[in-house]
Write an enzyme that holds these catalytic residues in place. Structure first.
Site, mmCIF file in Angstrom:
data_model
loop_
_atom_site.group_PDB
_atom_site.id
_atom_site.type_symbol
_atom_site.label_atom_id
_atom_site.label_comp_id
_atom_site.label_asym_id
_atom_site.label_seq_id
_atom_site.Cartn_x
_atom_site.Cartn_y
_atom_site.Cartn_z
ATOM 1 N N ARG A 126 0.815 -1.235 0.000
ATOM 2 C CA ARG A 126 0.000 0.000 0.000
ATOM 3 C C ARG A 126 0.837 1.268 0.000
ATOM 4 O O ARG A 126 0.374 2.341 0.361
ATOM 5 C CB ARG A 126 -0.981 0.039 1.164
ATOM 6 N N LYS A 148 3.166 11.950 -10.726
ATOM 7 C CA LYS A 148 2.376 11.020 -11.545
ATOM 8 C C LYS A 148 3.224 9.799 -11.845
ATOM 9 O O LYS A 148 4.346 9.926 -12.347
ATOM 10 C CB LYS A 148 1.988 11.666 -12.875
ATOM 11 N N GLU A 190 10.983 19.632 -24.622
ATOM 12 C CA GLU A 190 10.126 19.923 -23.456
ATOM 13 C C GLU A 190 10.637 21.178 -22.733
ATOM 14 O O GLU A 190 9.856 21.935 -22.170
ATOM 15 C CB GLU A 190 10.083 18.744 -22.478
ATOM 16 N N LYS A 232 7.746 23.550 -13.707
ATOM 17 C CA LYS A 232 6.873 22.400 -13.495
ATOM 18 C C LYS A 232 6.427 22.338 -12.040
ATOM 19 O O LYS A 232 5.256 22.103 -11.752
ATOM 20 C CB LYS A 232 7.557 21.094 -13.898
ATOM 21 N N GLU A 242 -4.351 18.342 -12.165
ATOM 22 C CA GLU A 242 -4.672 18.775 -13.519
ATOM 23 C C GLU A 242 -6.127 19.115 -13.737
ATOM 24 O O GLU A 242 -6.808 18.513 -14.547
ATOM 25 C CB GLU A 242 -4.231 17.702 -14.544
ATOM 26 N N ARG A 246 -2.361 23.200 -14.568
ATOM 27 C CA ARG A 246 -1.495 22.133 -15.063
ATOM 28 C C ARG A 246 -1.717 21.886 -16.554
ATOM 29 O O ARG A 246 -0.853 21.359 -17.239
ATOM 30 C CB ARG A 246 -1.701 20.849 -14.240
ATOM 31 N N ASN A 250 0.331 20.902 -21.155
ATOM 32 C CA ASN A 250 -0.048 20.119 -22.329
ATOM 33 C C ASN A 250 0.174 20.866 -23.633
ATOM 34 O O ASN A 250 -0.186 20.363 -24.702
ATOM 35 C CB ASN A 250 -1.522 19.700 -22.242
ATOM 36 N N HIS A 253 0.965 19.102 -26.836
ATOM 37 C CA HIS A 253 0.723 17.682 -26.611
ATOM 38 C C HIS A 253 -0.538 17.151 -27.281
ATOM 39 O O HIS A 253 -0.691 15.943 -27.429
ATOM 40 C CB HIS A 253 0.697 17.371 -25.114
ATOM 41 N N HIS A 257 0.437 14.074 -29.245
ATOM 42 C CA HIS A 257 -0.064 12.730 -28.933
ATOM 43 C C HIS A 257 -0.724 12.087 -30.147
ATOM 44 O O HIS A 257 -0.602 10.885 -30.363
ATOM 45 C CB HIS A 257 -1.062 12.784 -27.776
ATOM 46 N N HIS A 270 8.787 10.981 -27.972
ATOM 47 C CA HIS A 270 7.697 11.823 -27.500
ATOM 48 C C HIS A 270 7.993 13.321 -27.723
ATOM 49 O O HIS A 270 7.149 14.060 -28.249
ATOM 50 C CB HIS A 270 7.448 11.522 -26.016
HETATM 51 N N1 LIG Z 1 5.161 10.890 -14.878
HETATM 52 C C1 LIG Z 1 5.113 11.955 -15.631
HETATM 53 O O1 LIG Z 1 4.657 13.031 -15.221
HETATM 54 C C2 LIG Z 1 5.654 11.869 -17.026
HETATM 55 C C3 LIG Z 1 5.861 13.036 -17.758
HETATM 56 C C4 LIG Z 1 6.421 12.920 -19.036
HETATM 57 C C5 LIG Z 1 6.747 11.673 -19.541
HETATM 58 N N2 LIG Z 1 6.521 10.558 -18.788
HETATM 59 C C6 LIG Z 1 6.865 9.223 -19.308
HETATM 60 O O2 LIG Z 1 8.268 9.175 -19.511
HETATM 61 C C7 LIG Z 1 8.543 8.148 -20.466
HETATM 62 C C8 LIG Z 1 9.634 8.609 -21.399
HETATM 63 O O3 LIG Z 1 10.811 8.842 -20.649
HETATM 64 P P1 LIG Z 1 12.234 9.007 -21.366
HETATM 65 O O4 LIG Z 1 12.088 9.921 -22.509
HETATM 66 O O5 LIG Z 1 13.178 9.305 -20.287
HETATM 67 O O6 LIG Z 1 12.471 7.592 -22.041
HETATM 68 P P2 LIG Z 1 13.144 6.229 -21.492
HETATM 69 O O7 LIG Z 1 12.958 6.067 -20.050
HETATM 70 O O8 LIG Z 1 12.609 5.173 -22.391
HETATM 71 O O9 LIG Z 1 14.690 6.440 -21.790
HETATM 72 C C9 LIG Z 1 15.121 6.604 -23.112
HETATM 73 C C10 LIG Z 1 16.331 5.744 -23.419
HETATM 74 O O10 LIG Z 1 17.485 6.316 -22.797
HETATM 75 C C11 LIG Z 1 18.232 5.324 -22.118
HETATM 76 N N3 LIG Z 1 18.946 6.025 -21.040
HETATM 77 C C12 LIG Z 1 18.428 6.520 -19.906
HETATM 78 N N4 LIG Z 1 19.361 7.226 -19.237
HETATM 79 C C13 LIG Z 1 20.493 7.173 -19.975
HETATM 80 C C14 LIG Z 1 21.786 7.725 -19.832
HETATM 81 N N5 LIG Z 1 22.084 8.541 -18.809
HETATM 82 N N6 LIG Z 1 22.714 7.445 -20.788
HETATM 83 C C15 LIG Z 1 22.393 6.691 -21.854
HETATM 84 N N7 LIG Z 1 21.178 6.153 -22.048
HETATM 85 C C16 LIG Z 1 20.235 6.404 -21.124
HETATM 86 C C17 LIG Z 1 17.231 4.310 -21.710
HETATM 87 O O11 LIG Z 1 17.825 3.060 -21.538
HETATM 88 C C18 LIG Z 1 16.260 4.333 -22.887
HETATM 89 O O12 LIG Z 1 16.709 3.464 -23.901
HETATM 90 C C19 LIG Z 1 7.225 7.846 -21.162
HETATM 91 O O13 LIG Z 1 6.783 6.587 -20.759
HETATM 92 C C20 LIG Z 1 6.286 8.928 -20.642
HETATM 93 O O14 LIG Z 1 4.943 8.479 -20.538
HETATM 94 C C21 LIG Z 1 5.977 10.636 -17.557
HETATM 95 ZN ZN LIG Z 2 5.614 15.694 -22.785
#
Ligand SMILES: NC(=O)c1ccc[n+]([C@@H]2O[C@H](COP(=O)([O-])OP(=O)(O)OC[C@H]3O[C@@H](n4cnc5c(N)ncnc54)[C@H](O)[C@@H]3O)[C@@H](O)[C@H]2O)c1
Ligand SMILES: [Zn+2]
Length: 368
Positions: A126, A148, A190, A232, A242, A246, A250, A253, A257, A270
């Site tokens: 939990r 999130k 971003e 942020k 949101e 917030r 977007n 986006h 999206h 993304h």
């Molecule tokens: N929670 C939120 O508020 C929120 C906001 C925006 C995005 N997200 C989520 O984030 C995700 C995308 O995250 P991302 O863009 O970080 O992608 P990711 O986590 O897939 O990382 C991208 C790639 O980079 C590699 N990597 C990570 N750190 C590295 C480093 N220091 N050196 C070399 N390689 C490295 C990883 O292995 C991966 O292959 C999506 O799933 C999205 O939905 C969440």
């Molecule tokens: Zn985004």
């Protein structure tokens, strides 16, 4: 909101007041090396489990090895692994190791690892505390802040999740040295987004220092990450779940999206889709005369300078429109659309017509 550029060795410390707790975002070159002390200070329970990915651990595991006596829990971090089965693997590892409520999770990775590990932490027994240690630019400026967490479902992205604010976010820009250039650039879009929605100064900093940023100079990275996190954090504090402010996050986006969806999440990172989405929103705003042509051009030229984007010429505006209609930003039948009104401000409107959106998609290069 607009900090002067700090020296490379300085640290920036922000606090975020979430509903559930107050937490620190520590942004500093070398933060990873003193992570143990930062986790102690944040009172993360002493038994700590690192969740990371094989890629990140291979590159940076040595830096983090000392923070836990337990084996790291390594999960695959492709977007297609962001699903409940992977969360299950984390539960299995925690249960096998006898992790009780006096356990803290340390998520070391990009947004995928952060979202999955955060969701596992939100639900294991939990809820146990999680520390976010983002290693991609996107995670450092966006996903690690705000609480999130969650995973995808076959029916759509991020449909299963929770709000689980971290105990601390520890951001070390030095970790970005190993990030592939395309991933780095995807995160930088971003940052541009934050500039457009809230800080002309941040936007200009990115535009003026693009070379230094791509060279990953630590001082300028610290500045743009801190400015982004500040924006942020500020928005999230006002509106954790949101309902209002917030929504500005977007910006770019809605169309972004849609582009991701119609290419089955395979063509764009993304951030790249968001870059197009920002152009679509800016074109629409220009057509409505709420944004000047000069500001629209400023945004377009910065995005161009940042490097190539995957093509969109073969994609149909009609398909993108259909995807927009299925988006969760359609609330009670009305699309909530974020329009830039200058570099540094936005407004949310609910009267965007299909014709307007189709025209802006076509102006951005999609097939009409
Ligand atoms: N929670 C939120 O508020 C929120 C906001 C925006 C995005 N997200 C989520 O984030 C995700 C995308 O995250 P991302 O863009 O970080 O992608 P990711 O986590 O897939 O990382 C991208 C790639 O980079 C590699 N990597 C990570 N750190 C590295 C480093 N220091 N050196 C070399 N390689 C490295 C990883 O292995 C991966 O292959 C999506 O799933 C999205 O939905 C969440
Ligand atoms: Zn985004």
């Amino acid at each position: 909101m607009n900090a002067p550029e700090p020296k490379g060795t300085e640290a920036v410390r922000l606090t975020v007041q979430a509903q559930a707790r107050r937490y620190t975002i520590e942004i500093a070159p070398g933060a990873a090396l003193r992570l143990g002390a930062l986790l102690d200070e944040a009172q993360l329970p002493a038994r700590r489990f690192v969740v990371s990915s094989p890629t990140v651990w291979r590159l940076h595991g040595e830096t983090f090895g000392a923070i836990s006596r337990d084996e790291p829990i390594l999960i695959p971090d492709g977007e297609r692994h962001k699903q409940l089965a992977t969360v299950g693997r984390i539960y299995d590892a925690l249960l096998r190791a006898g992790a009780d409520r006096a356990t803290g999770i340390v998520a070391v990775g990009g947004g995928v690892v952060g979202d999955i590990a955060g969701f596992a932490a939100a639900t294991y027994l939990r809820g146990v505390p999680v520390a976010q240690v983002p290693t991609t630019l996107l995670a450092q400026v966006d996903s690690s802040v705000g609480g999130k967490v969650g995973v995808n479902h076959a029916m759509g992205k991020n449909l299963i999740g929770a709000f689980h604010p971290p105990a601390i976010v520890a951001v070390d820009p030095v970790l970005l040295a190993t990030l592939p250039r395309r991933e780095f650039r995807a995160g930088l879009y971003e940052v541009v987004k934050y500039g457009v929605i809230a800080s002309r100064e941040l936007f200009d900093l990115v535009a003026d220092r693009l070379r230094a940023i791509f060279a990953r100079e630590s001082a300028v990275l610290l500045s743009i990450i801190a400015a982004s996190c500040r924006i942020k954090a500020h928005v999230v504090e006002q509106d954790e779940r949101e309902s209002g402010p917030r929504r500005a996050l977007n910006f770019g986006h809605t169309a972004g999206h849609a582009l991701e969806a119609i290419t089955k999440y395979r063509r764009f990172r993304h951030g790249e889709a968001v870059a197009y989405g920002m152009l679509v929103a800016a074109d629409l705003a220009k057509a409505r005369r709420v944004l000047t042509a000069a500001d629209r051009d400023r945004l377009a030229s910065l995005i161009m300078q940042m490097g190539p984007l995957p093509p969109v010429g073969d994609l149909s505006a009609a398909d993108a429109l259909d995807a927009v209609k299925r988006d969760k930003k359609v609330i009670a039948g009305r699309l909530h659309f974020v329009l830039p009104t200058s570099i540094g401000s936005t407004e949310v409107v609910t009267d965007v017509t299909e014709e307007e959106l189709a025209a802006a998609l076509a102006a951005t290069g999609l097939r009409p």
